[in-house]
Design a protein around this motif. Structure first.
Motif, PDB file in Angstrom:
ATOM      1  N   ILE A  99       0.822  -1.207   0.000  1.00 40.13           N
ATOM      2  CA  ILE A  99       0.000   0.000   0.000  1.00 40.13           C
ATOM      3  C   ILE A  99       0.858   1.261   0.000  1.00 40.13           C
ATOM      4  O   ILE A  99       0.575   2.220  -0.718  1.00 40.13           O
ATOM      5  N   ALA A 100       1.943   1.232   0.744  1.00 41.11           N
ATOM      6  CA  ALA A 100       2.851   2.386   0.757  1.00 41.11           C
ATOM      7  C   ALA A 100       3.434   2.615  -0.639  1.00 41.11           C
ATOM      8  O   ALA A 100       3.533   3.749  -1.110  1.00 41.11           O
ATOM      9  N   LEU A 101       3.789   1.520  -1.304  1.00 39.64           N
ATOM     10  CA  LEU A 101       4.353   1.635  -2.653  1.00 39.64           C
ATOM     11  C   LEU A 101       3.338   2.232  -3.629  1.00 39.64           C
ATOM     12  O   LEU A 101       3.653   3.139  -4.401  1.00 39.64           O
ATOM     13  N   LEU A 102       2.115   1.746  -3.588  1.00 34.22           N
ATOM     14  CA  LEU A 102       1.091   2.255  -4.500  1.00 34.22           C
ATOM     15  C   LEU A 102       0.781   3.728  -4.223  1.00 34.22           C
ATOM     16  O   LEU A 102       0.587   4.518  -5.147  1.00 34.22           O
TER      17      LEU A 102
ATOM     18  N   ALA B  50      -4.804 -10.297  -5.411  1.00 36.99           N
ATOM     19  CA  ALA B  50      -4.602 -10.688  -4.010  1.00 36.99           C
ATOM     20  C   ALA B  50      -5.705 -10.090  -3.135  1.00 36.99           C
ATOM     21  O   ALA B  50      -6.239 -10.754  -2.241  1.00 36.99           O
ATOM     22  N   TYR B  51      -6.057  -8.844  -3.423  1.00 36.65           N
ATOM     23  CA  TYR B  51      -7.143  -8.194  -2.679  1.00 36.65           C
ATOM     24  C   TYR B  51      -8.472  -8.915  -2.936  1.00 36.65           C
ATOM     25  O   TYR B  51      -9.228  -9.201  -2.011  1.00 36.65           O
TER      26      TYR B  51
ATOM     27  N   GLU C  11     -10.934   3.889   0.253  1.00 36.87           N
ATOM     28  CA  GLU C  11     -11.805   2.722   0.403  1.00 36.87           C
ATOM     29  C   GLU C  11     -11.062   1.389   0.285  1.00 36.87           C
ATOM     30  O   GLU C  11     -11.038   0.600   1.214  1.00 36.87           O
ATOM     31  N   MET C  12     -10.456   1.144  -0.880  1.00 42.07           N
ATOM     32  CA  MET C  12      -9.859  -0.175  -1.082  1.00 42.07           C
ATOM     33  C   MET C  12      -8.673  -0.446  -0.149  1.00 42.07           C
ATOM     34  O   MET C  12      -8.591  -1.522   0.450  1.00 42.07           O
ATOM     35  N   PHE C  13      -7.752   0.500  -0.045  1.00 43.35           N
ATOM     36  CA  PHE C  13      -6.548   0.233   0.751  1.00 43.35           C
ATOM     37  C   PHE C  13      -6.862   0.006   2.244  1.00 43.35           C
ATOM     38  O   PHE C  13      -6.314  -0.930   2.845  1.00 43.35           O
TER      39      PHE C  13
ATOM     40  N   ARG D  33      -9.554  -1.223   3.421  1.00 43.14           N
ATOM     41  CA  ARG D  33     -10.157  -2.559   3.478  1.00 43.14           C
ATOM     42  C   ARG D  33      -9.074  -3.634   3.315  1.00 43.14           C
ATOM     43  O   ARG D  33      -9.094  -4.655   3.988  1.00 43.14           O
ATOM     44  N   ALA D  34      -8.124  -3.383   2.425  1.00 45.20           N
ATOM     45  CA  ALA D  34      -7.041  -4.348   2.209  1.00 45.20           C
ATOM     46  C   ALA D  34      -6.248  -4.550   3.504  1.00 45.20           C
ATOM     47  O   ALA D  34      -5.866  -5.663   3.841  1.00 45.20           O
ATOM     48  N   ARG D  35      -6.019  -3.455   4.238  1.00 44.03           N
ATOM     49  CA  ARG D  35      -5.294  -3.576   5.518  1.00 44.03           C
ATOM     50  C   ARG D  35      -6.068  -4.446   6.503  1.00 44.03           C
ATOM     51  O   ARG D  35      -5.491  -5.110   7.346  1.00 44.03           O
ATOM     52  N   LYS D  36      -7.394  -4.426   6.372  1.00 42.95           N
ATOM     53  CA  LYS D  36      -8.215  -5.243   7.279  1.00 42.95           C
ATOM     54  C   LYS D  36      -8.220  -6.724   6.891  1.00 42.95           C
ATOM     55  O   LYS D  36      -8.173  -7.592   7.751  1.00 42.95           O
TER      56      LYS D  36
END
Ligand code: FE2
Ligand code: FE2
Length: 158
Positions: free
Chosen positions: A17-20, A67-68, A128-130, A132-135
């Motif tokens: 997420i940091a990279l994106l 992956a998400y 929104e997506m990121f 949720r991805a962390r969760k």
């Protein structure tokens, strides 16, 4: 110090997420400059934006999004995946038309619309997506996805 071998140690990759997000910042800056640019400077910026977007959307579509999608359980989370892919598609459609237009006003309008499109998409990912991805994804998974994307990015840029 003997133990400190400069340059030999591999730099730790940021998590996915940091990279994106780093990519998003770069593209936001370039798009901000594009609107008022003309002539060769506009061409140069457009080329940079096109490359950045292509590489970024490729690593998302090949690595992060699947992956998400796999980790997502809720319908709402899966919906974000399908919307994101469609938004990439719209950017792909608009990009080749960036040089159409007879007047500077038209070119400026196209730059504005591209900027709005990309910013809307990046904001949705970040808001929104990121989160949720962390969760739904483990920290280790995000880290290894980050490494994979960084490697793929280097390949694509080469
Ligand atoms: Fe995206
Ligand atoms: Fe993105």
């Amino acid at each position: 110090m003997a133990s400190k071998k400069a340059g030999t140690k591999k730099k730790a990759a940021p998590d996915a997420i940091a990279l994106l997000k780093q990519d998003h910042e770069k593209v936001r800056t370039l798009l901000g400059q594009l609107e008022n640019a003309t002539g060769p400077r506009r061409q140069k910026l457009l080329g940079q934006i096109e490359t950045e977007l292509k590489v970024h959307t490729t690593i998302e579509e090949e690595i992060f999004y699947p992956a998400y999608h796999q980790a997502a359980r809720k319908k709402e989370d899966k919906k974000l995946f399908f919307e994101a892919i469609q938004e990439h598609h719209v950017v792909d459609l608009v990009m080749p038309e960036m040089n159409d237009g007879a007047s500077p006003e038209e070119l400026k309008a196209r730059a504005k619309v591209l900027k709005d499109l990309v910013e809307h998409h990046a904001d949705e990912e970040e808001k929104e997506m990121f989160p949720r991805a962390r969760k739904v994804m483990e920290r280790d998974e995000l880290r290894s996805l980050g490494e994979m994307m960084l490697r793929r990015k280097e390949d694509l840029m080469a």
